[in-house]
Each structure stands twice: as C-alpha cells, then as structure tokens.
Motif scaffolding. Structure first.
Motif, PDB file in Angstrom:
ATOM      1  N   LEU A 226       2.041   1.929  -3.685  1.00 15.09           N
ATOM      2  CA  LEU A 226       0.838   2.272  -4.440  1.00 15.09           C
ATOM      3  C   LEU A 226       0.723   3.757  -4.123  1.00 15.09           C
ATOM      4  CD1 LEU A 226      -1.624   1.851  -6.100  1.00 15.09           C
ATOM      5  CD2 LEU A 226      -2.747   0.910  -4.096  1.00 15.09           C
ATOM      6  N   LEU A 227       0.673   4.018  -2.956  1.00 15.38           N
ATOM      7  CA  LEU A 227       0.406   5.584  -2.452  1.00 15.38           C
ATOM      8  C   LEU A 227       1.363   6.501  -3.025  1.00 15.38           C
ATOM      9  CD1 LEU A 227      -1.003   4.822   1.219  1.00 15.38           C
ATOM     10  CD2 LEU A 227      -2.154   6.034  -0.725  1.00 15.38           C
TER      11      LEU A 227
ATOM     12  N   LEU B 115       0.967  -1.247   0.384  1.00 17.98           N
ATOM     13  CA  LEU B 115      -0.106   0.111  -0.014  1.00 17.98           C
ATOM     14  C   LEU B 115       0.986   1.304   0.128  1.00 17.98           C
ATOM     15  CD1 LEU B 115      -2.830   0.922   0.107  1.00 17.98           C
ATOM     16  CD2 LEU B 115      -2.945   0.351   2.661  1.00 17.98           C
ATOM     17  N   ASP B 116       2.010   1.202   0.667  1.00 25.52           N
ATOM     18  CA  ASP B 116       2.981   2.281   0.891  1.00 25.52           C
ATOM     19  C   ASP B 116       3.591   2.484  -0.844  1.00 25.52           C
ATOM     20  OD1 ASP B 116       3.245   2.880   3.461  1.00 25.52           O
ATOM     21  OD2 ASP B 116       4.483   1.294   3.762  1.00 25.52           O
TER      22      ASP B 116
ATOM     23  N   GLU C 108       3.154   5.895  -5.525  1.00 20.75           N
ATOM     24  CA  GLU C 108       2.789   6.007  -7.103  1.00 20.75           C
ATOM     25  C   GLU C 108       1.693   7.120  -7.361  1.00 20.75           C
ATOM     26  OE1 GLU C 108       1.416   2.947 -10.025  1.00 20.75           O
ATOM     27  OE2 GLU C 108       3.192   2.169  -8.935  1.00 20.75           O
ATOM     28  N   MET C 109       0.390   7.000  -6.753  1.00 20.24           N
ATOM     29  CA  MET C 109      -0.466   8.082  -6.528  1.00 20.24           C
ATOM     30  C   MET C 109      -0.127   9.293  -6.258  1.00 20.24           C
ATOM     31  SD  MET C 109      -3.340   5.126  -4.779  1.00 20.24           S
ATOM     32  CE  MET C 109      -4.896   6.432  -4.877  1.00 20.24           C
ATOM     33  N   SER C 110       0.527   9.607  -5.396  1.00 17.36           N
ATOM     34  CA  SER C 110       0.971  10.747  -4.941  1.00 17.36           C
ATOM     35  C   SER C 110       1.882  11.475  -6.174  1.00 17.36           C
ATOM     36  CB  SER C 110       1.928  10.830  -3.651  1.00 17.36           C
ATOM     37  OG  SER C 110       1.160  10.478  -2.800  1.00 17.36           O
TER      38      SER C 110
ATOM     39  N   GLU D  58      -0.266  12.217  -9.260  1.00 14.19           N
ATOM     40  CA  GLU D  58      -1.066  13.413  -8.942  1.00 14.19           C
ATOM     41  C   GLU D  58      -0.386  14.614  -8.950  1.00 14.19           C
ATOM     42  OE1 GLU D  58      -3.178  13.979  -4.975  1.00 14.19           O
ATOM     43  OE2 GLU D  58      -4.955  13.079  -5.948  1.00 14.19           O
TER      44      GLU D  58
END
Lengths: 119, 166
Positions: A104-105, A101-102, A107-109, A112
């Motif tokens: 993934l986050l 999850l770290d 990557e998402m950050s 964005e």
C-alpha cells in the motif's frame, strides 16, 4: 488449544524471565555443565544458583543427572521451541498485515510522485 | 519516553517487556506522513488490516484526534456482526504519536478483551520506524492475544511440514 498450552508456557516464560537463568541456558547451549561450573560466572552463592537451576528443571528446560558427587545439567530444547512457536504465530499474522502495508505504501508513494510530476 | 530504535524495513521485532505488554517494531520504506495516513485512514486501513480467515470487514471508522472514535466490525458466515472493535483516541500528535483504547466484543456483545494501543513514528532518511505498544488489562489477556494467531500459525507450520514431507 491455547488453554492446555498456556500453563506449560507460563512455566517456561517464568523460567526465561530472569537474567541468571538465561545465562545458564546460554552456558548449557555449549554442552553439559556441572553445577559449580554453572554457578561460577553468575557471581552468586552456590545455593542461589542451584535454586535457578531448579526453576529451569521445573520448566523441563534443564535435565540433571547425578554422577557420584557431581550434578551434571543439560539443556532440553523442546519447551523452548514451543515457546517460540507460540510467539511466532502472532508474528506471522502481523507480518502478513505489514506486508500488505508495504505494498500500500509503495502505491501511495508512487501516486504522490506522479501527482507531483503532473503539477 | 524511550527513543524508537531504528530498524531495517521488513524485519519485525516483537518483545514482551512486562507481563501485560507487547511491543512491535517495524520499519517502512516511506515517509512517516504516509505511514500515518495508511494506519489511520479507513479506506487505507481496509487494504492492510487483513481479517481473520472466514471474516470480512464491514465497518471501518477511524478519527485520529483526541476524543475521535475507532469503530470496526466484521461479519462471518454465521453472524453479522460477528466481532466488533470500539475505541477512542486519547492522545494525538499528528504524524508522531497516537494513543487509543480498544475493546473487542463478539457479535453477542460479550467482551473478549480490551487494551491500550500506542503508535509512535520516527523518520530517518525516508525510512519510518513504527513502534506499537499494546498494554492489556491482565497477563491472561496479553497471553491470549499472543496465542490468538495460533490456529493460523499452526496451519502454516503444518503446510510447511507437508511440503517438506511431500
């Protein structure tokens, strides 16, 4: 594996589920103590403290030896380790998930941020 | 509802405050909007909900709104589906709190446990602390969940031991 472990762990967790017994374990981690030394800081009667020691003995967390009229207690760490290992496995599988999850986050950050830059 | 204690990222706290509950607290370096999205959006869930060894995730549906469904299925070499998880969201406050039920069943339909899961998110200085509260029907079920990673945990321990001895 679980079924033959659980009854033993039940006893250990039951033993750990009382603040007075956790206080006793903490005291014993400093070394051997006799019963009255253990009872003194608990602000309870001697028989009440003895009852808690008996629960710890039943869980094999404490071993008692008698020398004359004195009862000395010492900590047996093995069942504690077993209890830790038991929760540890649950922790491990969640930790693996949260590490995924770290990333993934991360990557998402950054996705964005690059979208925001393009605007 | 008690406030979520702030914690540092990458340290997972697990507690068992009652006989039937497990509480997990973990912080992430991201705003809670993104953590929420990662937790409840199917294509994101597939990335972090690592299946047990030997299993692959086949179905992944999640609608975080009151009455919305949670629907997941896994297959193994022996069975498809080998395991399913079905639930419903009963309470949702966007980016803040979500409660859903879940029932796990084997491919044969035999139920292997159900629980109520509550997610809560608190954000402070771009760090989001998430608290998951799992409430099981019985102590036996709770203990079973805690023990469920046992094989994996033991294997990891043995590997560590091997390395030490090697």
């Amino acid at each position: 594996m679980v079924s033959d472990l659980s009854p033993r762990l039940d006893v250990v967790f039951h033993a750990l589920a009382h603040p007075a017994r956790r206080a006793i374990i903490r005291q014993l981690s400093g070394g051997e103590r006799n019963l009255s030394e253990l009872a003194a800081p608990l602000k309870m009667t001697f028989p009440a403290a003895t009852k808690h020691v008996r629960v710890l003995e039943h869980a094999k967390l404490v071993r008692r030896r008698v020398a004359g009229r004195q009862h000395f207690c010492r900590l047996e760490a093995a069942p504690l380790k077993e209890a830790m290992l038991w929760t540890e496995s649950f922790r491990r599988s969640w930790e693996a998930r949260f590490e995924a999850l770290d990333s993934l986050l991360d990557e998402m950050s950054s996705d964005e941020q690059s979208r925001a830059r393009r605007r | 509802m008690s406030p979520i204690p702030a914690t540092s990222p990458k340290s997972l706290h697990i507690s068992t405050p009652t006989d039937t509950t497990i509480i997990l607290i973990r912080a992430f370096n991201a705003p809670r909007r993104l953590v929420w999205e990662a937790m409840f959006t199917p294509d994101k869930m597939r990335r972090w909900m690592l299946p047990p060894p030997g299993y692959a995730l086949t179905t992944c549906q999640c609608e975080p709104r009151v009455g919305g469904a949670l629907d997941m299925a896994w297959k193994s070499d022996e069975a498809d589906p080998a395991m399913t998880l079905r639930g419903k969201f009963t309470e949702v406050v966007l980016h803040e709190r979500a409660i859903h039920t879940e029932t796990m069943a084997l491919g044969s339909g035999q139920e292997i446990g159900s629980l109520l899961e509550k997610h809560e998110f608190a954000e402070e200085g771009s760090v989001t602390t998430m608290r998951i509260t799992q409430t099981y029907d019985t102590k036996v079920a709770r203990d079973g969940a805690l023990a469920s990673g046992m094989d994996q945990g033991m294997e990891a321990c043995y590997q560590q031991l091997d390395a030490e001895l090697g």
